[in-house]
Design a protein around this motif. Sequence first.
Motif: not given
Length: 293
Positions: A82-84, A202-210
């Motif tokens: 999980m993102p930190a 969800t908001t820890a990732y860029a929208t285009t990040d697979p």
Amino acid sequence: MPSNEQRREAAKRKLERQLERRAERARKRKQMTIAGTALGVVVVVGVVGGLIWFSNRSDDDANTTNTAADDSSLTPQTAGAMPAGLSTPLADTVSCSYPADGATASKANNPPRTDGIPTTAPDATPSISVETSQGNIGLKLDGTKSPCTVNSFVSLAQQDYFNDTTCHRMTTSPSLQVLQCGDPSGTGTGGPGYGFDNEFPTTAYATTDPAAQEPVTYARGTVAMANTGAPGSNGSQFFLVYGDSQLPPQYTVFGTIDETGLATLDKVAAGGSTPEGDGKPNLTTDIKTVRLD
């Protein structure tokens, strides 16, 4: 414009296709591993498993929880971490949006306020006491990463929205161990009549990040939102994670469960569900009250 039912049907078909492709890749990789060993070649193989689509769905129609995640033919997957936290800190207060979703609210309520939502402790980290028919569950909410979600949950709790409702879904598979609650209709399709967007992780990732579609571990003791998979489809349904679970980071994490709550969840999980593995808890778990401490 497609209806919620059509979107859920489409999501179900998409999931089935994903499961088939992932299972096939897992079988091929297993075959490659066996062949490589016979030749004395070390083959590094990624472990692939079934993607679990966790949503607010009923037990009687296309909204039914997809049980393919428990298929023993699928190789258990290795979930990522999980993102930190968020890559960009939030402002001290934020604005939120809760547009009407076109559905009738399962229980009367007023939408939450939308401006001046806090993102710092202690205002953004309230403690919640959930009294159920199987025992108490204490929650510590975290609006430092998911302020709009916490704001909605607190608003509904203050309006007694969750009182006298039932937790309609229990899953006990190795990769998904949760109790799902928050639908006053008890069907898995109900909500407050409004929706809102995903927040952390969800908001820890860029929208285009697979990587945003690859499984991560939702650890034991996590509280997260259920959704239909469509944008802005968070509502009132949430799930309580009693065992490490593997899901794509598309389900907003907004708090943690205390030890008393985990003991209550373990008791409910030990009772199983009908259908076995994914269905209504055999130990009926009714929420009596949800209140701020």
